[in-house]
Scaffold this motif. Structure first.
Motif: not given
Length: 306
Positions: A180-199
């Motif tokens: 099965s495919e695990w899409l990126p929406q299922l994961f947690f991401y580091s908050p580093r420089r989060e406000k500057q991200r496009e995605r």
């Protein structure tokens, strides 16, 4: 999902007829079908979401229906069925039943599904057996007509990603080769420089060492499990070492180091083996401080290989 039922401490078990239903858009329709079947069989159907039931005897005529194995306490000679259909709606329905949301509802839904499919000595009923209108013998003497599958409501991005991941269990516990495919929406991401991200999936790794991505804590049954991870690095990020960890919580992991020294699209394949059901997790760490660099996580594919 941490409620501990009182009757679970009954020393020998007392429930003679149990049905475990995985969450789905068809849940209410299955309850209606079971209720009608129970009436015809002279049984009293009890939907149990708390575990607080008074124990009965071996002559008990109750049919106990639940979505959580914790609320079952079957007798040694009990008849047990598991209904695992309509998994596309498992995450959305779990939100209603547990109060969880987003990725946490995916985690809960996967655990409920795997626990149900692993239930010992149960009659497992999956999508293949449930053509609408077909009469099924759920338990000895209990026949029901399979309900018409419901398409449910429109799914949000995380619910849709969760539904895709749970296709691993569409035909029951997965055979070797099932994926099965695990899409990126299922994961947690580091908050580093989060406000500057496009995605949210695209990280500027500038800063000290630390976790970049982890998740999704989806339950996997016993077996050997391979993950193929996809991500991109620009030329700056490719100069720093990443550690990829794959395995089961809390501490059953294999590790791979990646330092390609040139930008591009990368795939990493890793495997671990477990003799019990576990919440699985992928972790991607930056192992050293970075001055510049862009990393983007593109998701993963999971496959049973043994």
């Amino acid at each position: 999902m941490d409620h501990e039922p009182r009757q679970a401490n009954h020393p020998h078990g007392w429930m003679m007829r149990c049905v475990l239903i995985t969450p789905s858009f068809d849940y209410e329709a299955w309850l209606a079908a079971l209720h009608y079947g129970a009436l015809e069989a002279g049984l009293e159907m009890i939907v149990n979401h708390t575990g607080d039931l008074e124990p009965g005897s071996t002559e008990d005529r109750r049919l106990i229906v639940t979505t959580n194995k914790k609320f079952l306490n079957p007798a040694p000679d009990a008849h047990i069925a598991v209904i695992a259909t309509g998994l596309v709606g498992a995450v959305a329905k779990t939100c209603e039943l547990t109060g969880g949301s987003g990725i946490y509802a995916v985690i809960d839904a996967a655990e409920l599904v795997v626990d149900a499919l692993n239930y010992p000595n149960a009659n497992i009923i999956t999508e293949e057996a449930t053509a609408a209108g077909r009469a099924l013998e759920i338990l000895p003497g209990l026949r029901v007509v399979a309900p018409t599958p419901s398409s449910g409501d429109m799914l949000g991005p995380v619910e849709s990603a969760g539904a895709k991941a749970l296709l691993l269990y569409a035909n029951g516990l997965p055979d070797v080769g099932t994926s099965s495919e695990w899409l990126p929406q299922l994961f947690f991401y580091s908050p580093r420089r989060e406000k500057q991200r496009e995605r949210i999936t695209s990280l500027d790794i500038t800063g000290g060492p630390g976790l970049l991505v982890n998740g999704p804590q989806i339950s996997l049954p016993p077996g050997r499990w391979e993950i193929t991870v996809q991500f991109t690095l620009d030329d700056d990020a490719a100069r720093y070492e990443l550690a990829l960890e794959w395995g089961g919580l809390p501490d059953h992991f294999v590790t791979m180091s990646v330092k390609p020294n040139h930008g591009g699209l990368f795939r990493a394949v890793m495997s671990f083996e477990t003799d019990r059901s576990v919440r699985s997790e992928l972790r991607i760490r930056l192992t050293e401080g970075a001055l510049h660099g862009q990393f983007e996580f593109l998701g993963a594919q999971v496959r049973r290989t043994g």
